[in-house]
Design a protein around this motif. Structure first.
Motif, PDB file in Angstrom:
ATOM      1  N   GLN A   1     -14.859   2.660   1.056  1.00  0.00           N
ATOM      2  CA  GLN A   1     -13.593   2.480   0.345  1.00  0.00           C
ATOM      3  C   GLN A   1     -13.664   1.342  -0.668  1.00  0.00           C
ATOM      4  OE1 GLN A   1      -9.806   3.442   2.787  1.00  0.00           O
ATOM      5  NE2 GLN A   1     -11.203   2.464   4.214  1.00  0.00           N
TER       6      GLN A   1
ATOM      7  N   GLY B   1      -6.636   0.782   0.892  1.00  0.00           N
ATOM      8  CA  GLY B   1      -7.416   1.916   1.413  1.00  0.00           C
ATOM      9  C   GLY B   1      -6.937   2.314   2.801  1.00  0.00           C
TER      10      GLY B   1
ATOM     11  N   ASN C   1      -6.200   7.059  -0.137  1.00  0.00           N
ATOM     12  CA  ASN C   1      -7.630   7.171   0.121  1.00  0.00           C
ATOM     13  C   ASN C   1      -8.358   7.055  -1.215  1.00  0.00           C
ATOM     14  OD1 ASN C   1     -10.245   7.839   0.657  1.00  0.00           O
ATOM     15  ND2 ASN C   1      -9.773   9.663   1.872  1.00  0.00           N
TER      16      ASN C   1
END
Lengths: 286, 286
Positions: A54, A24, A247
């Motif tokens: 995340q 992440g 992401n």
């Protein structure tokens, strides 16, 4: 070949044919004005929230970068790492160009850390490899050196081979290195995607090492970047990248879709679970 | 190996490393209640509109299927083909399980037609190959036979080899066949995507033939099907599929994104042009 990272008590294995591990990338002030300002004021409140979000979206390793202008990374990076690991039991990927900040973060991080990053530059190798060796960490190695980023996959492989040799001289094994083939913008070089995928295939075939990659550079300046990122992530993972930096709030479901189509997700369990988490997030937003 | 199709005056070339050719699948009553009812009433008004819309969205070949329940395909398929080619100068892909309908459509179609489809079933080979040979057409060949759809890529290749042998006995060359590896639902068999891609690689390597595929079956029963279709299209095109059957209004930009990332679209010209057409469509919808 398997690369093992550890959090306070959790263990993550990166290897061929295993489910793809998302690193992440969200805890990073690049392009985030509010977060940059908070870091400049020594305010780390957002770090725990970003770590949790995340992890909920499927990240299995968390990159931690506090490099905003004027920030003392040596002081702040270890604090951010502690907050992340107090919030979530995941391995961290400590991310700084400053070797002193890396050293300070390595001192406090629990488990087996991933260091972001080394490359083939003489000074970089000298500064980072001893730290990686001292702490028994793993390290991301970018396929570039004192001459810049080589144009061809073969030349990038040569850089990777040199980094591996230098690492081994420090007692760092091949399974402790994640190579990054580097993806440049297709708008500037229409072979950029092909070069990244071919570099990945060469490194996998010749060195057997695991690979990371960021997929978002390639779409720079193009419309519908999320679509392009999905396509390139698919090609990179197919070629052998097994721990992309991404992401997960945006690309998490796409990575699970790739694993599903590559036969790495029986019954689509991970895909459906990630879909449900995403749908719940969107419902909560209203 | 290159497969050439022709419209009234336009020519389309399908080949390795060339831009991917989308066969537009929209002129088909399957799952379209209004269109089915119109066809049952002999109303073909929608056919011209669908042809135009798909051409605007980037289709380079247009599949024409009028197979709704109770429709006389022998009468209707040639009429639909004429409307398509009066509207748009593109090759057609005539699509029917009825050999008489195929024959009637071949009689009126201009240029070099793609016939959809033959497979390895004895009766099918007997009915379709003579037509393909008589009209000098090209043909889609599904990798299945009297025993059904084989489970393994190797067994699907064996079916393809047999079809190729039978075709050659009718004077049909390898460059006149587009093989379809067949993609089943990943929800029922988590290796379905891998099997389709591996079959594609084998056919490309052993027979050198071009390939088509539909990507949407694989996502049956799964959420976020468009994402899954994008990922599978990416994997199939990377493996060697160069003329997917798809709805360009939905997947056209994704196919151009794959070509861009595979280095087949210098400056991203096709990608950007397709993006602009899509944006204009969406703006027109309001």
């Amino acid at each position: 070949m398997e690369t093992i990272l550890r959090g306070p008590s959790n263990e993550v294995t990166i290897g061929p044919d295993l489910p793809t591990v998302i690193i992440g990338e969200r805890i990073n002030p690049t392009g985030r004005k509010v977060f940059s300002a908070e870091l400049q004021a020594g305010n780390l409140e957002r770090v725990g929230r970003d770590a949790q979000a995340q992890a909920d979206a499927g990240a299995m390793v968390l990159d931690v970068n506090v490099g905003a202008a004027g920030v003392d990374e040596v002081a702040l990076l270890p604090r951010a790492v502690q907050i992340v690991q107090d919030t979530i039991d995941l391995p961290v990927c400590i991310d700084s160009p400053n070797p002193d900040a890396l050293a300070a973060a390595l001192k406090v991080a629990k488990g087996r850390v991933l260091v972001n990053s080394v490359n083939g530059e003489t000074e970089k190798l000298k500064a980072v490899l001893p730290l990686v060796a001292e702490y028994g960490a793993a390290v991301i190695a970018l396929c570039m050196d004192d001459h810049g980023i080589p144009e061809t996959p073969e030349a990038r492989l040569a850089v990777a081979e040199n980094i591996l040799k230098q690492a081994q001289a420090h007692g760092i094994a091949a399974d402790s290195i994640l190579f990054d083939p580097l993806t440049l913008a297709v708008g500037a070089d229409h072979r950029a995607g092909v070069t990244a995928c071919e570099t990945t295939r060469l490194i996998r075939a010749k060195l057997g090492c695991n690979l990371t990659a960021g997929a978002s550079n390639a779409s720079h300046g193009m419309p519908e970047r999320e679509l392009l990122n999905t396509v390139l992530l698919t090609l990179l993972i197919q070629a052998g990248v097994n721990a992309p930096i991404s992401n997960p709030l945006v690309n998490g479901l796409a990575v699970r879709a790739v694993d599903l189509m590559l036969g790495r997700d029986e019954w689509g369990m991970s895909y459906i679970q990630t879909y449900r988490a995403k749908a719940a997030r969107e419902a909560a937003k209203g």
